[in-house]
Write an enzyme that holds these catalytic residues in place. Structure first.
Site, PDB file in Angstrom:
ATOM      1  N   HIS A 160       0.538  -1.157   0.176  1.00 51.26           N
ATOM      2  CA  HIS A 160      -0.096   0.101   0.067  1.00 51.26           C
ATOM      3  C   HIS A 160       0.639   1.086   0.200  1.00 51.26           C
ATOM      4  O   HIS A 160       0.579   2.334   0.528  1.00 51.26           O
ATOM      5  CB  HIS A 160      -1.085   0.159   1.309  1.00 51.26           C
ATOM      6  CG  HIS A 160      -1.729  -1.162   1.407  1.00 51.26           C
ATOM      7  ND1 HIS A 160      -2.902  -1.456   1.040  1.00 51.26           N
ATOM      8  CD2 HIS A 160      -1.334  -2.361   2.214  1.00 51.26           C
ATOM      9  CE1 HIS A 160      -3.350  -2.771   1.339  1.00 51.26           C
ATOM     10  NE2 HIS A 160      -2.360  -3.067   1.961  1.00 51.26           N
ATOM     11  N   SER A 282      16.334  21.096 -16.265  1.00 47.20           N
ATOM     12  CA  SER A 282      15.224  21.765 -16.560  1.00 47.20           C
ATOM     13  C   SER A 282      15.471  23.315 -17.161  1.00 47.20           C
ATOM     14  O   SER A 282      16.792  23.845 -16.959  1.00 47.20           O
ATOM     15  CB  SER A 282      14.627  22.202 -15.216  1.00 47.20           C
ATOM     16  OG  SER A 282      13.800  23.362 -15.186  1.00 47.20           O
TER      17      SER A 282
END
Ligand code: ARG
Length: 431
Positions: A160, A282
């Site tokens: 999970h 970036s």
């Protein structure tokens, strides 16, 4: 407009160029991927016609050397498949007639473009499935060698996405390796099913000739003949789908591996970093080192899924050859290319990873030993449910993460990961 060489044109009819362009479309460009296989199929067909006495050996030799010339000219770029031809099949026949005159016109005896396209597609798929299988091999080796190096590198195991039990990098990576080996078997199974020659089934009904189907199958390296001509036609698209399904499993595993990597590379996890050989910057944020390559690898499954859907949607057809089937080529070739391109990059990517062992072991919190505590007490005779409740309320025995790992002795567990057993399954695969 350049003159078109149409096999079926008796010069009395004129087809509207727009209609022609719509039908041939980019098919001729796709045929570039199939052309060498088509030449191989043609060479075998000619040999087969010779076996049954429809061509004499000298004619066979002329055909075979013309086909070798065509192959060489195509590979060197001297022969270009372009809009002059309706498809690659017509181009081969045009070349043979051009090179051999009237003899060339005998090439298509007892053959239809329907079994011709089936044959070259089948040879193409067999080859590409083998290439995919071969491309997975170094990925598995790299994963297993990293697993060996990190036999004792602790990391948290999640369910999970919540901390669950201690794990090792070894077990995590060997899991991906074993899965990819299963996929190699999937590729081999698909290859096994389509390892049958459709050559000689013609338009789907056979021909009034005793074609040497077994011999031509053998010449092309097929294991057997696909017997029924009607089924041969109906297998078009079905076999493409089967090929894509086997690639789907491969790329599903690559997606899961990529997902793990992209998650573990976040600053929040900080378990893994990647060399600058595999990261990008970036345009605005000077601080960024992005794992774009991992994300694009993850995204490739969408291409396979899309390709499968295209073929599935197109396959709503009655029996027999329908021109619709031509539409299965583009998705097949697209999916094959994107799979092979991705697989080739994975070993290098894995070797560009660094494992931050400190961060990984520090992320193992004490509560993650609760299962070990419960089982430790159960080993001493306490019922598991009582031991579970004791551990849940913090009253279990003290166990370190290292003990937890050392005790995972059943086959496949961290202390007994069975890497040799996993690797040995590679030996069951024929390359
Ligand atoms: N381009 C065609 C295809 O891929 C080749 C076979 C053409 N056969 C025909 N009967 N028109 O299906």
């Amino acid at each position: 407009m350049t003159e078109q060489h149409l096999l079926w044109n008796d010069k009395k009819s004129t087809i509207d160029p727009k209609v022609m362009a719509f039908m041939a479309g980019n098919d001729i460009l796709l045929d570039q991927h199939l052309f060498l296989y088509d030449i191989q199929g043609t060479a075998s067909h000619i040999q087969g016609l010779t076996e049954i006495g429809l061509l004499i050996e000298q004619e066979n030799q002329s055909f075979q050397s013309a086909l070798i010339q065509l192959k060489e000219q195509f590979e060197s770029g001297d022969f270009v498949l372009d809009q002059r031809f309706e498809d690659g099949h017509s181009a081969i026949e045009w070349f043979l007639v051009n090179a051999l005159g009237d003899l060339g016109k005998k090439a298509h005896t007892g053959r239809s473009r329907n079994d011709q396209v089936l044959t070259c597609l089948r040879l193409y798929m067999k080859d590409q499935l083998q290439r995919a299988q071969q491309a997975i091999h170094p990925i598995v080796e790299t994963l297993l060698s990293l697993a060996t190096d990190h036999m004792n590198t602790l990391m948290p195991g999640y369910t999970h996405l919540q901390r669950a039990m201690p794990n090792t990098v070894c077990v995590w990576l060997a899991g991906h390796a074993e899965s990819l080996i299963d996929d190699m078997y999937g590729l081999a199974n698909a290859r096994e099913l389509l390892n049958a020659s459709p050559l000689g089934t013609a338009a789907g009904f056979g021909v009034p000739l005793p074609l040497a189907r077994e011999q031509t199958a053998q010449l092309m390296g097929f294991d057997r003949v696909q017997v029924n001509p009607f089924y041969a036609q109906n297998s078009r698209g079905k076999f493409e789908l089967m090929t894509l399904q086997s690639l789907y499993h491969v790329m599903l595993d690559i997606r899961r591996l990529s997902w793990d990597l992209s998650l573990f590379m976040t600053a929040e996890f900080n378990f893994i970093s990647m060399n600058s050989s595999h990261t990008t910057g970036s345009s605005i944020m000077p601080n960024k080192n992005n794992p774009d390559v991992v994300e694009l690898m993850r995204a490739q499954l969408a291409v396979i899924e899309g390709a499968m859907q295209e073929i599935q949607a197109m396959l709503s057809l009655p029996s027999g050859y329908q021109r619709d089937l031509q539409m299965s080529k583009a998705p097949l070739i697209r999916a094959v290319q994107c799979t092979l391109q991705t697989l080739e990059l994975v070993p290098g990517l894995l070797n560009a990873l660094q494992f931050n062992e400190k961060a990984m072991s520090e992320a193992i919190s004490d509560d993650m030993m609760a299962t070990d505590q419960a089982i430790e007490a159960a080993k001493k005779g306490v019922s598991f449910r009582d031991a579970y409740l004791d551990a849940k309320s913090g009253q279990g025995p003290t166990i370190s993460a290292q003990d937890s790992i050392n005790n995972r002795v059943s086959l496949g567990g961290a202390a007994n990961p069975g890497l040799d057993l996993i690797r040995s399954r590679l030996e069951g695969l024929v390359d």
